[in-house]
Design an enzyme around this catalytic site. Structure first.
Site, PDB file in Angstrom:
ATOM      1  N   CYS A 296      43.212  29.430  34.165  1.00 18.36           N
ATOM      2  CA  CYS A 296      43.708  28.279  33.405  1.00 18.36           C
ATOM      3  C   CYS A 296      42.581  27.330  33.016  1.00 18.36           C
ATOM      4  O   CYS A 296      41.646  27.113  33.775  1.00 18.36           O
ATOM      5  CB  CYS A 296      44.704  27.483  34.231  1.00 18.36           C
ATOM      6  SG  CYS A 296      46.140  28.431  34.704  1.00 18.36           S
TER       7      CYS A 296
ATOM      8  N   ARG B  21      37.853  31.895  29.401  1.00 13.09           N
ATOM      9  CA  ARG B  21      38.219  31.983  30.817  1.00 13.09           C
ATOM     10  C   ARG B  21      39.324  33.007  31.049  1.00 13.09           C
ATOM     11  O   ARG B  21      39.564  33.412  32.184  1.00 13.09           O
ATOM     12  CB  ARG B  21      38.687  30.605  31.315  1.00 13.09           C
ATOM     13  CG  ARG B  21      37.595  29.558  31.269  1.00 13.09           C
ATOM     14  CD  ARG B  21      38.177  28.180  31.446  1.00 13.09           C
ATOM     15  NE  ARG B  21      38.663  27.916  32.772  1.00 13.09           N
ATOM     16  CZ  ARG B  21      37.962  27.330  33.740  1.00 13.09           C
ATOM     17  NH1 ARG B  21      36.732  26.958  33.508  1.00 13.09           N
ATOM     18  NH2 ARG B  21      38.485  27.114  34.924  1.00 13.09           N
TER      19      ARG B  21
ATOM     20  N   TRP C 119      46.781  31.045  32.623  1.00  9.50           N
ATOM     21  CA  TRP C 119      46.604  32.403  33.127  1.00  9.50           C
ATOM     22  C   TRP C 119      47.604  32.520  34.270  1.00  9.50           C
ATOM     23  O   TRP C 119      47.455  31.867  35.297  1.00  9.50           O
ATOM     24  CB  TRP C 119      45.174  32.568  33.620  1.00  9.50           C
ATOM     25  CG  TRP C 119      44.771  33.966  33.948  1.00  9.50           C
ATOM     26  CD1 TRP C 119      44.387  34.941  33.078  1.00  9.50           C
ATOM     27  CD2 TRP C 119      44.688  34.552  35.249  1.00  9.50           C
ATOM     28  NE1 TRP C 119      44.071  36.093  33.759  1.00  9.50           N
ATOM     29  CE2 TRP C 119      44.243  35.891  35.082  1.00  9.50           C
ATOM     30  CE3 TRP C 119      44.947  34.085  36.545  1.00  9.50           C
ATOM     31  CZ2 TRP C 119      44.058  36.751  36.160  1.00  9.50           C
ATOM     32  CZ3 TRP C 119      44.760  34.955  37.606  1.00  9.50           C
ATOM     33  CH2 TRP C 119      44.323  36.276  37.411  1.00  9.50           C
TER      34      TRP C 119
ATOM     35  N   ASN D 112      45.454  23.446  36.725  1.00 12.81           N
ATOM     36  CA  ASN D 112      44.776  24.694  37.083  1.00 12.81           C
ATOM     37  C   ASN D 112      44.724  24.722  38.605  1.00 12.81           C
ATOM     38  O   ASN D 112      44.262  23.763  39.215  1.00 12.81           O
ATOM     39  CB  ASN D 112      43.362  24.711  36.492  1.00 12.81           C
ATOM     40  CG  ASN D 112      42.515  25.862  37.030  1.00 12.81           C
ATOM     41  OD1 ASN D 112      43.054  26.876  37.460  1.00 12.81           O
ATOM     42  ND2 ASN D 112      41.206  25.695  37.026  1.00 12.81           N
ATOM     43  N   GLY D 113      45.192  25.812  39.193  1.00 15.43           N
ATOM     44  CA  GLY D 113      45.173  25.903  40.659  1.00 15.43           C
ATOM     45  C   GLY D 113      46.489  26.471  41.146  1.00 15.43           C
ATOM     46  O   GLY D 113      47.291  26.980  40.361  1.00 15.43           O
TER      47      GLY D 113
ATOM     48  N   GLU E  94      27.673  48.429  38.568  1.00 21.26           N
ATOM     49  CA  GLU E  94      27.827  47.463  37.479  1.00 21.26           C
ATOM     50  C   GLU E  94      28.220  48.187  36.183  1.00 21.26           C
ATOM     51  O   GLU E  94      29.075  47.716  35.433  1.00 21.26           O
ATOM     52  CB  GLU E  94      26.535  46.650  37.312  1.00 21.26           C
ATOM     53  CG  GLU E  94      26.532  45.673  36.157  1.00 21.26           C
ATOM     54  CD  GLU E  94      27.671  44.666  36.165  1.00 21.26           C
ATOM     55  OE1 GLU E  94      28.375  44.531  37.181  1.00 21.26           O
ATOM     56  OE2 GLU E  94      27.887  44.026  35.114  1.00 21.26           O
TER      57      GLU E  94
ATOM     58  N   LYS F 295      31.717  47.547  33.951  1.00 23.43           N
ATOM     59  CA  LYS F 295      31.759  47.221  32.521  1.00 23.43           C
ATOM     60  C   LYS F 295      32.699  48.178  31.790  1.00 23.43           C
ATOM     61  O   LYS F 295      33.488  47.766  30.956  1.00 23.43           O
ATOM     62  CB  LYS F 295      30.364  47.306  31.873  1.00 23.43           C
ATOM     63  CG  LYS F 295      29.398  46.208  32.231  1.00 23.43           C
ATOM     64  CD  LYS F 295      29.699  44.882  31.609  1.00 23.43           C
ATOM     65  CE  LYS F 295      30.282  43.847  32.454  1.00 23.43           C
ATOM     66  NZ  LYS F 295      30.060  43.456  33.750  1.00 23.43           N
TER      67      LYS F 295
ATOM     68  N   GLU G 234      36.320  47.209  32.708  1.00 20.95           N
ATOM     69  CA  GLU G 234      36.768  45.911  32.210  1.00 20.95           C
ATOM     70  C   GLU G 234      36.997  45.894  30.706  1.00 20.95           C
ATOM     71  O   GLU G 234      37.955  45.306  30.218  1.00 20.95           O
ATOM     72  CB  GLU G 234      35.682  44.838  32.458  1.00 20.95           C
ATOM     73  CG  GLU G 234      35.424  44.469  33.863  1.00 20.95           C
ATOM     74  CD  GLU G 234      34.321  43.408  33.951  1.00 20.95           C
ATOM     75  OE1 GLU G 234      34.611  42.346  34.482  1.00 20.95           O
ATOM     76  OE2 GLU G 234      33.185  43.646  33.486  1.00 20.95           O
TER      77      GLU G 234
ATOM     78  N   HIS H  73      30.845  64.862  48.735  1.00 17.54           N
ATOM     79  CA  HIS H  73      31.792  64.715  49.853  1.00 17.54           C
ATOM     80  C   HIS H  73      33.146  64.233  49.338  1.00 17.54           C
ATOM     81  O   HIS H  73      33.751  63.321  49.897  1.00 17.54           O
ATOM     82  CB  HIS H  73      31.230  63.730  50.880  1.00 17.54           C
ATOM     83  CG  HIS H  73      29.931  64.173  51.479  1.00 17.54           C
ATOM     84  ND1 HIS H  73      29.831  65.219  52.370  1.00 17.54           N
ATOM     85  CD2 HIS H  73      28.657  63.744  51.276  1.00 17.54           C
ATOM     86  CE1 HIS H  73      28.558  65.402  52.709  1.00 17.54           C
ATOM     87  NE2 HIS H  73      27.826  64.515  52.048  1.00 17.54           N
TER      88      HIS H  73
ATOM     89  N   LYS I 158      37.586  34.891  33.039  1.00 19.45           N
ATOM     90  CA  LYS I 158      36.152  34.675  33.219  1.00 19.45           C
ATOM     91  C   LYS I 158      35.874  34.010  34.565  1.00 19.45           C
ATOM     92  O   LYS I 158      34.957  34.381  35.280  1.00 19.45           O
ATOM     93  CB  LYS I 158      35.632  33.788  32.078  1.00 19.45           C
ATOM     94  CG  LYS I 158      34.154  33.463  32.149  1.00 19.45           C
ATOM     95  CD  LYS I 158      33.336  34.634  31.694  1.00 19.45           C
ATOM     96  CE  LYS I 158      31.843  34.428  31.805  1.00 19.45           C
ATOM     97  NZ  LYS I 158      31.127  35.701  31.803  1.00 19.45           N
TER      98      LYS I 158
HETATM   99  C1  G6P Z   1      35.534  37.382  37.152  1.00 17.64           C
HETATM  100  C2  G6P Z   1      34.816  37.766  35.864  1.00 17.64           C
HETATM  101  C3  G6P Z   1      33.607  38.632  36.188  1.00 17.64           C
HETATM  102  C4  G6P Z   1      32.705  37.935  37.191  1.00 17.64           C
HETATM  103  C5  G6P Z   1      33.466  37.508  38.454  1.00 17.64           C
HETATM  104  C6  G6P Z   1      32.630  36.603  39.347  1.00 17.64           C
HETATM  105  O1  G6P Z   1      36.115  38.515  37.700  1.00 17.64           O
HETATM  106  O2  G6P Z   1      35.690  38.445  34.987  1.00 17.64           O
HETATM  107  O3  G6P Z   1      32.880  38.895  35.003  1.00 17.64           O
HETATM  108  O4  G6P Z   1      31.657  38.789  37.542  1.00 17.64           O
HETATM  109  O5  G6P Z   1      34.628  36.771  38.089  1.00 17.64           O
HETATM  110  O6  G6P Z   1      32.368  35.411  38.667  1.00 17.64           O
HETATM  111  P1  G6P Z   1      31.228  34.398  39.040  1.00 17.64           P
HETATM  112  O7  G6P Z   1      31.429  33.230  38.093  1.00 17.64           O
HETATM  113  O8  G6P Z   1      31.449  34.001  40.472  1.00 17.64           O
HETATM  114  O9  G6P Z   1      29.940  35.077  38.840  1.00 17.64           O
END
Ligand code: G6P
Length: 614
Positions: free
Chosen positions: A2, A28, A75, A101-102, A487, A491, A494, A510, A609
């Protein structure tokens, strides 16, 4: 997650400015949008599930005008993403509007109590309950501020809220507890928002709020209080407020697409610049040497983070072990609560977070501190909660990252953490001072190497991404390559909604290899610490897998014919370059795969985000 924004101005111009702010908060992640204005003494709320541009059009937001407005991107946490659950939420009389937000933890008992006292609750949200609690305060004869104090002392959990009272049409009321909220001080207008990005067009001077603070803003004034244990209001003096003002250096341009079709591709291409800024800002920062001493002398070292930031932590743990001979335990932030008992005095934790606001990371940090550990924050957003709660803050200088998937902040974190590892190596004696200096000098070339890697990766990644035939893939690596593989697979998941599973290549026999049949795609992230990955490539290929090996061009591997090799820029055997060489290919592969399938790479479904809930 949010996002909140509220602007109050001397002019009747705030609705489009709030909409612009909401646009900046879109990154976000959200599913619904809404605004509230006070117009001719009454409150008008417009809200709906959907994307910002659609909601603005269909809910008639662009036809609203006024000098005071709050807005929200939701959100979903309590209740599905449907119109009635969108914010703002109002009380029974429709004269108090709240954006939040929260998560309010005592939601169920509060809802029961409010219903038994005759309130009609229309939504499934926890937020609406705040509006009804405020309504009760006013009915008891309290001022808007008094009713805020009363309501907030009845709720538990996390909140950043902005509130409009139609009875007090010149002020936005606000409060913060465990969710980010920032005041923006402009000329003839003031604002409140979830993050600095939303305020870039409104104000350069900001005041990040602390937990337990509340107050109000008008077009020309600010009043700030602390909520005492018994619900009393303790004023914060104008002098203290003035001393907390920070000036923001990010510009509105740095948060725009600048001609690129998406933020993600812009941010991938911005990596050389982000790395250069991070390098220049860190290489002589005395905080790195100070942190290194703390880390080497620590009883135990942990690195904690979520998502991509956790993966940067994995690279760090590898570098600290190999370069500095210091063992570092990597911890996924949300898993920390189950292993906290091991933490104690003398321990040091590095908390990695782009936003500095990730709930799980902050909660872990608070627990580490409670148990006596020291905290080093690696942060991209200055003045964020992690920045304020860390004993030492180290800054990546990637600029605002808008795409939900982290790209430039990841490699910036890696840059900073690799630099830190060289200082640790110097302090631990694993490298001499001049060797460590030479490592750092070489790292100064990483921005250029990243640029070469992006240029080399783009056409191949585009070709493979546009072919679009991948549904399920393995991404395998050994040593440093296994962290990069994690990583890479994140990607692909996501952004391209691909089932991509990362595995240490040596471990793949394994279990994972059982799935491999003719045509099964297997990507290999080959790094120079692990040339025997070629054996794993052969095992996979022998079972019919369609193997693609990505590697620095000068890494020689024995690879039989039939296995596709993508040669990326050479690393000259300097392992710390290899995350910069290998990562962009996978970022670009994810991006082009998503675009080819018609997905929005900037706003992947179900993701946010900044995850400010548990
Ligand atoms: C969310 C985002 C990711 C990010 C993660 C940690 O899941 O979608 O892209 O890596 O949060 O976020 P931070 O702000 O703590 O790096």
């Amino acid at each position: 997650m949010c996002g909140i924004i509220g602007i109050v101005s001397r002019e009747e111009d705030v609705v489009p400015r709030v909409v612009d702010g909401l646009k900046r908060l879109e990154y976000r992640g959200y599913d619904s949008v809404g605004v509230a204005v006070v117009s001719a003494g009454s409150l008008v709320v417009r809200k709906s599930a959907g994307k910002l541009a659609d909601v603005v059009r269909k809910a008639g937001i662009s036809r609203l005008s006024g000098g005071i407005c709050i807005g929200h991107t939701r959100w979903a946490t309590h209740g599905p993403p449907i119109d009635v659950n969108a914010h703002p939420h109002v009380d029974c009389s429709g004269s108090i509007a709240v954006v939040h937000n929260g998560v309010i933890r005592n939601f169920s008992s509060l809802r029961e109590q409010l219903e038994s006292r005759g309130h009609t609750i229309r939504s499934d949200t926890d937020t609406e309950l705040i509006a009804h609690l405020l309504e009760e305060g006013l009915r008891e004869g309290l001022s808007p501020l008094g009713s805020m104090a009363r309501a907030l002392s009845m709720v538990t959990g996390s909140y950043a809220i902005a509130v409009l009272f139609s009875s007090d049409p010149g002020r936005i009321y606000f409060a913060r507890m465990h969710s980010p909220l920032i005041l923006g001080l402009g000329e003839g207008s003031n604002a409140v928002a979830s993050d600095v990005t939303a305020l870039l067009d409104v104000a350069r001077r900001v005041v990040p709020l602390n937990d337990g603070e509340l107050g109000w803003i008008s077009a020309t004034e600010v009043a700030l209080y602390r909520l005492g244990g018994n619900g009393e209001l303790v004023p914060i003096s104008p002098a203290e407020l003035a001393s907390r003002i920070k000036v923001i250096e990010w510009t509105p341009e740095s948060a725009s697409k600048a001609g690129y079709p998406h933020f993600m591709i812009k941010e991938i291409y911005e990596q050389p610049q982000a790395l250069l800024e991070t390098y220049n800002g860190s290489v002589e920062d005395p905080s790195l040497a100070r942190s290194a001493r703390l880390l080497v002398d620590a009883r135990r070292v942990y690195v904690v983070g979520a998502g991509t930031s956790y993966h940067a932590g994995l690279v760090f743990s590898y570098m600290a072990a190999t370069l500095a001979r210091v063992p570092v335990y990597p911890v996924i932030a949300s898993e920390h609560p189950y292993m906290g008992n091991a933490i104690g005095e003398g321990d040091v934790v590095i908390a990695v977070s782009q936003s500095g606001e990730t709930y799980d990371t902050l909660e872990a940090v608070r627990d580490y501190k409670k148990r006596g550990a020291r905290v080093i924050g690696v942060i991209n957003v200055v003045y964020s909660a992690l920045d304020r709660e860390s004993d030492i803050s180290l800054y990546t200088r990637a600029g605002p990252e808008i795409g939900v998937a982290a790209t430039k902040t990841f490699l910036s974190q890696v840059m900073l953490l690799e630099l830190l590892a060289t200082f640790m190596a110097e302090h631990s004696g694993a490298l001499t001072g001049s060797e460590a200096l030479e490592y750092r000098r070489k790292l100064g070339k990483a921005p250029r190497i990243t640029q070469d890697s992006i240029a080399a990766s783009d056409p191949v990644a585009r070709f493979l991404g546009e072919r679009g035939s991948y549904k399920s893939v393995y991404v395998l690596g050994r040593g440093l390559g296994s962290s990069i593989a994690k990583e890479a697979s994140l990607k692909l998941k996501e952004i391209a909604y691909m089932h991509a599973e990362a595995y240490p290549a040596g471990e793949s026999k394994h279990g994972p290899i059982a799935l491999v049949e003719k045509g099964f795609p297997v990507f290999m992230v080959a790094t120079s610490d692990s040339p025997h990955i070629s054996g794993n490539a052969m095992e996979m290929s022998a079972r019919g897998a369609e193997v693609v090996v990505t590697k620095p061009a000068d890494l020689s591997l024995e690879i039989p014919r039939g296995i596709k090799v993508i040669d990326l820029p050479p690393s000259q055997g300097f392992l710390p370059y290899e995350p910069f060489i290998l990562t962009p290919f996978y970022q670009l592969l994810s991006y082009y795969s998503a675009v080819a399938k018609g997905y929005d790479p900037d706003k992947p479904r179900n993701l946010a985000k900044t995850v400010t809930v548990e």
